[in-house]
Design a protein around this motif. Structure first.
Motif, PDB file in Angstrom:
ATOM      1  N   ASN A  35      -0.550   1.639   3.133  1.00 14.78           N
ATOM      2  CA  ASN A  35      -1.673   2.576   3.262  1.00 14.78           C
ATOM      3  C   ASN A  35      -1.548   3.760   2.314  1.00 14.78           C
ATOM      4  O   ASN A  35      -2.542   4.374   1.926  1.00 14.78           O
ATOM      5  CB  ASN A  35      -1.766   3.082   4.708  1.00 14.78           C
ATOM      6  CG  ASN A  35      -2.044   1.949   5.673  1.00 14.78           C
ATOM      7  OD1 ASN A  35      -2.550   0.903   5.281  1.00 14.78           O
ATOM      8  ND2 ASN A  35      -1.683   2.144   6.932  1.00 14.78           N
ATOM      9  N   GLU A  36      -0.302   4.079   1.921  1.00 11.77           N
ATOM     10  CA  GLU A  36      -0.079   5.213   1.029  1.00 11.77           C
ATOM     11  C   GLU A  36      -0.296   4.839  -0.438  1.00 11.77           C
ATOM     12  O   GLU A  36      -0.333   5.707  -1.311  1.00 11.77           O
ATOM     13  CB  GLU A  36       1.363   5.732   1.191  1.00 11.77           C
ATOM     14  CG  GLU A  36       1.703   6.254   2.567  1.00 11.77           C
ATOM     15  CD  GLU A  36       1.956   5.165   3.604  1.00 11.77           C
ATOM     16  OE1 GLU A  36       1.986   5.473   4.807  1.00 11.77           O
ATOM     17  OE2 GLU A  36       2.110   3.981   3.199  1.00 11.77           O
ATOM     18  N   GLU A  37      -0.409   3.546  -0.722  1.00 11.55           N
ATOM     19  CA  GLU A  37      -0.591   3.098  -2.107  1.00 11.55           C
ATOM     20  C   GLU A  37      -2.027   3.285  -2.575  1.00 11.55           C
ATOM     21  O   GLU A  37      -2.973   3.163  -1.790  1.00 11.55           O
ATOM     22  CB  GLU A  37      -0.263   1.602  -2.227  1.00 11.55           C
ATOM     23  CG  GLU A  37       1.202   1.260  -2.244  1.00 11.55           C
ATOM     24  CD  GLU A  37       1.411  -0.229  -2.500  1.00 11.55           C
ATOM     25  OE1 GLU A  37       0.991  -0.712  -3.565  1.00 11.55           O
ATOM     26  OE2 GLU A  37       1.980  -0.896  -1.619  1.00 11.55           O
ATOM     27  N   SER A  38      -2.164   3.491  -3.869  1.00  8.86           N
ATOM     28  CA  SER A  38      -3.490   3.485  -4.472  1.00  8.86           C
ATOM     29  C   SER A  38      -3.909   2.049  -4.737  1.00  8.86           C
ATOM     30  O   SER A  38      -3.077   1.194  -5.056  1.00  8.86           O
ATOM     31  CB  SER A  38      -3.458   4.267  -5.786  1.00  8.86           C
ATOM     32  OG  SER A  38      -4.629   4.016  -6.540  1.00  8.86           O
ATOM     33  N   GLU A  39      -5.208   1.773  -4.596  1.00  7.45           N
ATOM     34  CA  GLU A  39      -5.709   0.429  -4.885  1.00  7.45           C
ATOM     35  C   GLU A  39      -6.045   0.242  -6.366  1.00  7.45           C
ATOM     36  O   GLU A  39      -6.345  -0.863  -6.801  1.00  7.45           O
ATOM     37  CB  GLU A  39      -6.967   0.161  -4.034  1.00  7.45           C
ATOM     38  CG  GLU A  39      -6.660   0.083  -2.540  1.00  7.45           C
ATOM     39  CD  GLU A  39      -7.893   0.306  -1.691  1.00  7.45           C
ATOM     40  OE1 GLU A  39      -8.679   1.214  -2.035  1.00  7.45           O
ATOM     41  OE2 GLU A  39      -8.071  -0.415  -0.699  1.00  7.45           O
ATOM     42  N   VAL A  40      -5.994   1.336  -7.113  1.00  7.28           N
ATOM     43  CA  VAL A  40      -6.351   1.295  -8.539  1.00  7.28           C
ATOM     44  C   VAL A  40      -5.282   0.536  -9.315  1.00  7.28           C
ATOM     45  O   VAL A  40      -4.078   0.695  -9.089  1.00  7.28           O
ATOM     46  CB  VAL A  40      -6.504   2.727  -9.094  1.00  7.28           C
ATOM     47  CG1 VAL A  40      -6.804   2.701 -10.593  1.00  7.28           C
ATOM     48  CG2 VAL A  40      -7.591   3.471  -8.336  1.00  7.28           C
ATOM     49  N   ASP A  41      -5.750  -0.291 -10.246  1.00  6.88           N
ATOM     50  CA  ASP A  41      -4.853  -1.065 -11.122  1.00  6.88           C
ATOM     51  C   ASP A  41      -3.913  -1.977 -10.337  1.00  6.88           C
ATOM     52  O   ASP A  41      -2.759  -2.181 -10.716  1.00  6.88           O
ATOM     53  CB  ASP A  41      -4.018  -0.135 -12.021  1.00  6.88           C
ATOM     54  CG  ASP A  41      -4.864   0.636 -13.014  1.00  6.88           C
ATOM     55  OD1 ASP A  41      -6.016   0.225 -13.253  1.00  6.88           O
ATOM     56  OD2 ASP A  41      -4.378   1.650 -13.552  1.00  6.88           O
ATOM     57  N   LYS A  42      -4.401  -2.560  -9.254  1.00  9.96           N
ATOM     58  CA  LYS A  42      -3.553  -3.449  -8.442  1.00  9.96           C
ATOM     59  C   LYS A  42      -4.147  -4.853  -8.306  1.00  9.96           C
ATOM     60  O   LYS A  42      -3.623  -5.666  -7.559  1.00  9.96           O
ATOM     61  CB  LYS A  42      -3.366  -2.850  -7.044  1.00  9.96           C
ATOM     62  CG  LYS A  42      -2.619  -1.510  -7.014  1.00  9.96           C
ATOM     63  CD  LYS A  42      -1.135  -1.705  -7.206  1.00  9.96           C
ATOM     64  CE  LYS A  42      -0.423  -0.360  -7.268  1.00  9.96           C
ATOM     65  NZ  LYS A  42      -0.415   0.342  -5.985  1.00  9.96           N
ATOM     66  N   THR A  43      -5.250  -5.132  -9.013  1.00  4.79           N
ATOM     67  CA  THR A  43      -5.910  -6.433  -8.879  1.00  4.79           C
ATOM     68  C   THR A  43      -5.397  -7.420  -9.930  1.00  4.79           C
ATOM     69  O   THR A  43      -5.098  -7.045 -11.065  1.00  4.79           O
ATOM     70  CB  THR A  43      -7.438  -6.268  -9.016  1.00  4.79           C
ATOM     71  OG1 THR A  43      -7.910  -5.520  -7.888  1.00  4.79           O
ATOM     72  CG2 THR A  43      -8.154  -7.607  -9.056  1.00  4.79           C
ATOM     73  N   TYR A  44      -5.307  -8.678  -9.519  1.00  2.00           N
ATOM     74  CA  TYR A  44      -4.975  -9.784 -10.426  1.00  2.00           C
ATOM     75  C   TYR A  44      -6.277 -10.520 -10.757  1.00  2.00           C
ATOM     76  O   TYR A  44      -7.029 -10.891  -9.850  1.00  2.00           O
ATOM     77  CB  TYR A  44      -4.025 -10.774  -9.763  1.00  2.00           C
ATOM     78  CG  TYR A  44      -2.648 -10.248  -9.464  1.00  2.00           C
ATOM     79  CD1 TYR A  44      -1.531 -10.708 -10.149  1.00  2.00           C
ATOM     80  CD2 TYR A  44      -2.454  -9.298  -8.457  1.00  2.00           C
ATOM     81  CE1 TYR A  44      -0.266 -10.230  -9.855  1.00  2.00           C
ATOM     82  CE2 TYR A  44      -1.196  -8.811  -8.167  1.00  2.00           C
ATOM     83  CZ  TYR A  44      -0.107  -9.284  -8.866  1.00  2.00           C
ATOM     84  OH  TYR A  44       1.156  -8.809  -8.568  1.00  2.00           O
ATOM     85  N   LEU A  45      -6.534 -10.735 -12.037  1.00  2.78           N
ATOM     86  CA  LEU A  45      -7.678 -11.530 -12.480  1.00  2.78           C
ATOM     87  C   LEU A  45      -7.145 -12.767 -13.176  1.00  2.78           C
ATOM     88  O   LEU A  45      -6.174 -12.695 -13.932  1.00  2.78           O
ATOM     89  CB  LEU A  45      -8.550 -10.738 -13.457  1.00  2.78           C
ATOM     90  CG  LEU A  45      -9.072  -9.367 -13.013  1.00  2.78           C
ATOM     91  CD1 LEU A  45      -9.810  -8.695 -14.153  1.00  2.78           C
ATOM     92  CD2 LEU A  45      -9.982  -9.506 -11.796  1.00  2.78           C
ATOM     93  N   SER A  46      -7.767 -13.904 -12.927  1.00  4.68           N
ATOM     94  CA  SER A  46      -7.311 -15.128 -13.597  1.00  4.68           C
ATOM     95  C   SER A  46      -8.493 -16.027 -13.956  1.00  4.68           C
ATOM     96  O   SER A  46      -9.456 -16.127 -13.202  1.00  4.68           O
ATOM     97  CB  SER A  46      -6.329 -15.899 -12.711  1.00  4.68           C
ATOM     98  OG  SER A  46      -6.969 -16.438 -11.579  1.00  4.68           O
TER      99      SER A  46
END
Length: 976
Positions: free
Chosen positions: A279-290
């Motif tokens: 919950n303390e993490e940012s969601e920014v720059d955490k997605t994987y695209l393939s």
């Protein structure tokens, strides 16, 4: 002997035979006429023999039934009824490899040994396990290895428990695992690949005992088996043994177990899944695209190899145009590719990490525009040549590290035979490679891109997107589900569950009978080589450096390693040593751009690698030797080119391309994050060692969680502090690359040594200087931090340790016997079997450092309690002569693992640096061979004192850590 086609040999009809010069072997395909089993033998001079039996196992759900079967059949059988013959073999065999593995479409049971008698024993146990397992007698096996409802008292909460269940809880905590599973299931949704053969934790509890047994009955029949023999052996004897003892008992059946091909898509599909973040993490720059593409039939030999090469060209080198375009586009911070050639239909995946969902359209356009440009303008010819040469070197060297070469060939055989192809297909590479080489300048690879990627609707855009609160929601959902289920049960049904748990615990706690244990075949101490393998290594002393040379049979390959002393680097700059190791070879030099450099390395060498490491002093526990290591290899005819490239890199690398450096730092951070998630045991173990050991703190600073946190800060502040960053890099580089205490480690043929040595002396005298500064004695302030490292994982990695030398205990080879006993008796039984963790390991280092670490562990405080009570087990340890023989054999097998040429070179250098000679190793071996029960019992005080020091580190989920917060000095969120 000579075999004849269509002739029967002990029930096996020889169908095909071929001498394959590419692997210096004769390969034969047999069919067992009565049972329908297929058998492939690869005959050659390799004394590390391999046996495997595999089954085509096609899931039609995600309960993980084949994964659970893989574990369960090794829990006792008709001839070998002890609870875990697999464990008995691990701790009491001279095996060089012993394992089992579940793949998306097959299950494999491989073993390897250099000892003929041991090899036959291993084969016997494995064949009996797969064909006659005790799963039909004891439902507790599936409960233990798969899943069960845990409840010991009627007031208790109901919980899921089981080894595979907990293992997959860990797997499903990893975004990379979810990515690869999601790609498979969505690219091949109408085939068995659409299901998870390992098991989805949400579906594993749907598997019943009846279903479990039915899958075994259907899929574990010899008619669905693929048997494999490799190495220097009497094949006729093995055929006779397999027929008389096993296959002759079965009649051939028509199982019709065929893998359907995926129906073509009309257009690209788009799918996603979520993964949990704290919950303390940012969601920014955490997605994987393939972006993923179905390529073709795995039996197409040329396409199989061509796409392996193409994936390297596009994504795996610094000169790869698609990787470069994606990094330049600022879509993501890391790029990598996967060519999956282990299924009926091969596939290519182009993956970016640390991105965002709103970048998906840009991701697609960059990929397709770049590929269209390549088709139009062609690949750089230097890149093509570089990748082809690198692949050819890799195939010819056949250096598979500690993985037996015979097992690599087994996977290649199954990679075609399982799908109805020829067993020879993937073993013959020269002809196909030459055919590809002859066509590369006619737009060969460009046409592959056009036909199989750009004009391919069988494609998928798949995303793995972070989601806060997902872990907590899942825990809550599971808890409510179990609570509701318990409420639905009658009093009698709850009592039945409690009784079933009691029966399971009783089985787990009850020792095997002596009679059952003695049914497992065992070698004697006389079967063990009394003397260790030694190598002819000489040391040549020069003014300020040394040359180590080991004579090897290398097929014309030279191995050249440099061990630079990093004791001249200022203490506050130590983390920059690792940063330097990752930047070198990836940035421009005076002579080459980084793309050109990549091509030059791949065209002329078998690779150049850079690393930071430190080695302990055998006699002084707080003294160690920090090194910067450069490892290179090349054909002898190109060894001069290898040396020129190494010195071009270390003397002329430029750090003025700030954009490039930042890209590399982001990639390094991304790769370490993958290790943290998938290898939490290594992170926890390193951290706990850093609390009590100067060497441990140094290693933590250059490659542990501490280094990761340093890297995060460097990347975040790079734009503001880049000048200071580059200054530090240059100072570190200048401190390291001198002749002071340099060790040059060589491996080559005797004929090539003199020329190689002269070349090295000449280039060192002209390219390196002496450092007149004083060595720095590093002094770290050690603290018992006892950290909890919080991730979104559903399992824990629990580490505890200390240095036993600080109490006056001396290292002995007998401690390695204790390691075998611990890993496969006390710790195994209490942390894995009863506790449900996937694994647990104890290590005793020669410098006195000892650690215990659990792997994918559902528990925390319970595991620490097991560690703390370990000494009591040792105090009361007892074993008869047969048991002690078993432990000794299992320990020796870890020492006698076959070594490749590069591993021999590494070994000799490390022993020399650590002041360990052959006399010490022989003494250690003799101590192992002479270990008695009384010796083991004397170690109780050592374990007790180390555990009482209470040095702990845990990496795991927030829920479990918060429940045990009193244990920790601090609680740290791993990711921001």
């Amino acid at each position: 002997m000579n075999f004849e086609i269509n002739k029967n040999y002990y029930g096996f009809k020889l169908l095909e035979e071929k001498k394959i010069d590419d692997i210096s072997s004769t390969v034969r395909l047999f069919s067992h006429e009565k049972s329908g089993a297929k058998l492939v033998s690869i005959e050659n001079s390799d004394d590390n023999k391999v046996f495997s039996i595999s089954f085509k196992t096609l899931p039609d759900n995600s309960t993980g039934v084949f994964h659970i079967l893989e574990h369960s059949v090794l829990c006792g059988s008709r001839k070998f009824p002890s609870k875990e013959p697999f464990v008995e073999l691990v701790k009491g065999s001279l095996n060089t490899y012993l394992n089992a593995a579940t793949y998306p479409d097959k299950t494999m049971y491989p073993v390897a040994s250099k000892n003929d008698k041991d090899f036959r024993n291993l084969m016997d146990v494995y064949l009996d396990a797969v064909f006659y397992p005790n799963i039909y007698k004891y439902p507790e096996i599936m409960k233990q290895e798969g899943w069960h409802y845990e409840i010991n008292n009627k007031e208790d909460e109901l919980k899921y428990k089981g080894v595979v269940y907990n293992e997959m809880q860990g797997v499903y905590s990893s975004p990379e695992s979810l990515l690869f599973r999601g790609i498979n299931s969505n690219l091949f949704p109408d085939t068995p690949y659409g299901f998870d053969s390992g098991g989805d934790p949400d579906e594993i509890p749907e598997l019943t005992q009846e279903q479990f047994l039915n899958y075994h009955k259907k899929f574990y029949h010899p008619s669905n088996s693929y048997i494999y023999l490799y190495g220097d052996m009497n094949i006729e004897e093995d055929l006779k043994f397999i027929d008389e003892n096993y296959l002759s008992n079965f009649d051939k059946v028509d199982l019709s177990i065929e893998i359907p091909a995926q129906k073509p898509f009309e257009e690209m599909k788009e799918k996603f899944t979520n993964y949990p973040i704290a919950n303390e993490e940012s969601e920014v720059d955490k997605t994987y695209l393939s972006l993923n593409f179905t390529i073709g039939d795995v039996k197409d030999r040329e396409l199989y190899l061509a796409f392996d090469l193409l994936e390297d060209m596009l994504l795996e080198t610094s000169a790869s145009p698609l990787k470069k375009a994606l990094i330049d586009s600022a879509i993501a911070k890391d790029v990598f590719g996967i060519y999956n050639n282990g299924s009926l239909q091969t596939s290519l995946s182009i993956i970016v990490k640390n991105s965002n969902e709103d970048k998906k359209e840009k991701f697609k356009s960059v990929v397709f525009e770049t590929l269209q440009d390549i088709v139009k303008n062609g690949f750089d010819k230097n890149l093509i040549e570089a990748v082809l040469n690198a692949k050819e070197f890799e195939l010819k060297e056949s250096d598979y590290s500690s993985y037996p070469k015979g097992l690599v060939y087994c996977e290649k055989v199954l990679g075609s035979l399982l799908y109805g192809g020829s067993p020879f297909q993937n073993l013959e590479f020269n002809e196909v490679l030459n055919r590809i080489k002859n066509n590369v300048h006619n737009g060969y690879f460009e046409k592959l891109i056009e036909d199989h990627i750009l004009n391919n609707n069988n494609s998928l855009l798949f995303m793995v997107i972070p989601q806060k609160h997902l872990a907590e929601e899942k825990i809550k959902e599971d808890r409510e589900k179990l609570q509701n289920y318990k409420k639905s049960l009658t009093k009698e049904e709850i009592e039945k569950l409690i009784e079933e748990n009691s029966i399971l615990v009783k089985r787990q706690s009850s020792p095997d009978s002596q009679e059952d244990l003695e049914k497992i075949p065992l070698l004697s101490i006389e079967d063990v080589k009394k003397n260790l393998d030694t190598y002819n290594t000489i040391v040549k002393d020069l003014d300020t450096y040394k040359i180590l040379y080991t004579e090897l049979v290398t097929n014309g390959i030279d191995y050249i390693d440099f061990y630079f002393d990093t004791s001249y680097v200022n203490q506050e700059q130590i983390p920059y040593i690792t940063l330097l190791s990752y930047l070198l070879g990836r940035v421009d030099t005076e002579k080459y751009s980084y793309e050109e450099l990549s091509n030059e390395v791949n065209k002329n060498t078998g690779g150049i690698d850079f690393d930071a490491e430190a080695y302990s002093n055998l006699d002084k526990i707080e003294e160690y030797y920090p090194k910067f290591i450069i490892k290179g290899k090349a054909l002898h005819t190109k060894s001069e080119s290898l040396l020129n490239l190494i010195f071009e890199i270390i003397n002329s690398s430029k750090f003025d391309n700030h954009k490039r450096i930042k890209e590399i730092l982001s990639e390094l951070k991304s790769r370490i994050e993958m290790i943290i998630v998938s290898g939490g045991h290594r992170i926890a173990s390193s951290k706990v060692t850093s609390y009590y050991s100067q060497l441990g703190e140094y290693l933590e600073t250059i490659n542990g969680f501490t280094f990761y946190k340093f890297l995060v800060e460097v990347e975040k502040n790079f734009d503001d502090k880049k000048d200071q960053f580059i200054k530090n890099l240059l100072e570190v580089s200048e401190s390291i690359f001198t002749t002071n205490n340099l060790i040059v480690n060589l491996g080559s043929s005797k004929e090539d040594y003199n020329e190689l040595s002269n070349n090295i002396e000449n280039i060192i005298s002209s390219k390196l200087k002496v450092n007149n500064n004083e060595k720095i004695q590093y002094k770290f302030e050690l603290k018992k931090e006892n950290e909890a490292l919080v991730t979104s994982s559903k399992v824990q990695y629990v580490a505890k340790g200390y240095n036993f030398s600080k109490f006056g205990f001396k290292y002995s080879g007998k401690l390695q016997v204790l390691r075998t006993i611990s890993n496969y008796d006390y710790l195994w039984n209490n942390v894995r079997v009863k506790g449900g963790a996937y694994g647990v390991f104890i290590n005793f280092r020669r410098n006195g450092n000892m650690n215990i670490t659990s792997y994918r562990d559902p528990n925390l405080s319970e595991t620490i309690e097991v560690y703390d009570n370990f000494y009591k087990y040792i105090e009361n340890f007892s074993a008869d002569e047969r048991e002690m023989t078993k432990y000794i054999l299992g320990t020796i097998s870890t020492l006698d693992t076959p070594l490749t040429n590069s591993m021999i070179c590494d070994r000799q250098a490390v022993l020399y640096i650590s002041n360990i000679d052959d006399d010490f190793l022989q003494r250690e071996r003799e101590e192992i061979l002479k270990t008695k029960v009384e010796d083991i019992k004397k170690f109780a005080a050592l374990i007790d004192k180390c555990m009482r020091e209470n040095y702990i580190c845990v990496l795991g989920g927030k829920d479990k850590i918060n429940q045990n917060s009193n244990i920790f000095g601090s609680i740290v969120n791993v990711f921001n």
